[in-house]
Write a protein that holds these residues in place. Structure first.
Motif, PDB file in Angstrom:
ATOM      1  N   THR A   9     -52.350  45.981 -37.457  1.00 46.97           N
ATOM      2  CA  THR A   9     -52.637  45.141 -36.299  1.00 46.97           C
ATOM      3  C   THR A   9     -52.224  45.848 -35.011  1.00 46.97           C
ATOM      4  O   THR A   9     -51.080  46.285 -34.873  1.00 46.97           O
ATOM      5  CB  THR A   9     -51.889  43.803 -36.415  1.00 46.97           C
ATOM      6  OG1 THR A   9     -52.405  43.079 -37.546  1.00 46.97           O
ATOM      7  CG2 THR A   9     -52.067  42.974 -35.150  1.00 46.97           C
TER       8      THR A   9
ATOM      9  N   GLN B  34     -59.113  44.728 -29.960  1.00 49.66           N
ATOM     10  CA  GLN B  34     -58.030  44.175 -30.765  1.00 49.66           C
ATOM     11  C   GLN B  34     -58.434  44.099 -32.237  1.00 49.66           C
ATOM     12  O   GLN B  34     -59.513  43.609 -32.576  1.00 49.66           O
ATOM     13  CB  GLN B  34     -57.663  42.770 -30.275  1.00 49.66           C
ATOM     14  CG  GLN B  34     -56.612  42.060 -31.093  1.00 49.66           C
ATOM     15  CD  GLN B  34     -55.233  42.678 -30.942  1.00 49.66           C
ATOM     16  OE1 GLN B  34     -54.802  42.977 -29.826  1.00 49.66           O
ATOM     17  NE2 GLN B  34     -54.517  42.868 -32.046  1.00 49.66           N
TER      18      GLN B  34
ATOM     19  N   VAL C 269     -54.033  47.092 -30.748  1.00 54.97           N
ATOM     20  CA  VAL C 269     -55.199  47.369 -29.913  1.00 54.97           C
ATOM     21  C   VAL C 269     -55.603  48.815 -30.191  1.00 54.97           C
ATOM     22  O   VAL C 269     -54.757  49.725 -30.121  1.00 54.97           O
ATOM     23  CB  VAL C 269     -54.894  47.165 -28.419  1.00 54.97           C
ATOM     24  CG1 VAL C 269     -56.130  47.525 -27.581  1.00 54.97           C
ATOM     25  CG2 VAL C 269     -54.481  45.723 -28.156  1.00 54.97           C
TER      26      VAL C 269
ATOM     27  N   THR D 115     -56.733  42.538 -35.695  1.00 53.59           N
ATOM     28  CA  THR D 115     -55.657  41.717 -36.242  1.00 53.59           C
ATOM     29  C   THR D 115     -55.870  41.562 -37.738  1.00 53.59           C
ATOM     30  O   THR D 115     -56.944  41.119 -38.176  1.00 53.59           O
ATOM     31  CB  THR D 115     -55.623  40.338 -35.574  1.00 53.59           C
ATOM     32  OG1 THR D 115     -55.448  40.498 -34.160  1.00 53.59           O
ATOM     33  CG2 THR D 115     -54.479  39.503 -36.125  1.00 53.59           C
TER      34      THR D 115
END
Length: 115
Positions: free
Chosen positions: A90, A110, A92, A112
């Motif tokens: 996780t 991003q 950026v 996740t």
């Protein structure tokens, strides 16, 4: 001048896959190096994968065997295929290009990894 636009980020469950894309505003054949970096909250930006003009690739230790960087010169795009994703992936993710002595960065996307 090179503009880089990332896409493909999102939410994925552990063990899943994502493919990130980075579209460049110029012919990437002449770019010295293309890479993906990532930055997690509270951590330094780190190299994920890099491909140079010769086609040679190198990867960060934590992603070896799971991630693959590739380039499509015809479409001026560099990809990051991410498999077997883990929560610690996780972050950026940023696209990077080196042209001559100048570094260029995308705005980031991003990723996740969570159940």
């Amino acid at each position: 001048q090179v503009q880089l636009v990332e896409s493909g980020g999102g939410l994925v469950q552990p063990g899943g896959s994502l493919r990130l894309s980075c579209a460049a505003s110029r012919n990437i054949f002449s770019i010295d190096a293309l890479a993906w970096y990532r930055q997690a909250p509270g951590k330094q930006r780190e190299l994920v994968a890099r491909i140079i003009s010769s086609g040679a690739r190198n990867y960060g230790e934590s992603v070896k065997g799971r991630f693959t960087i590739s380039r499509d010169n015809a479409n001026n795009t560099v990809y990051l295929q991410m498999n077997s994703l883990k929560p610690e992936d996780t972050a950026v993710y940023y696209c990077y290009a080196q042209f001559g002595s100048v570094d260029y960065w995308g705005q980031g996307t991003q990723v996740t990894v969570s159940s």
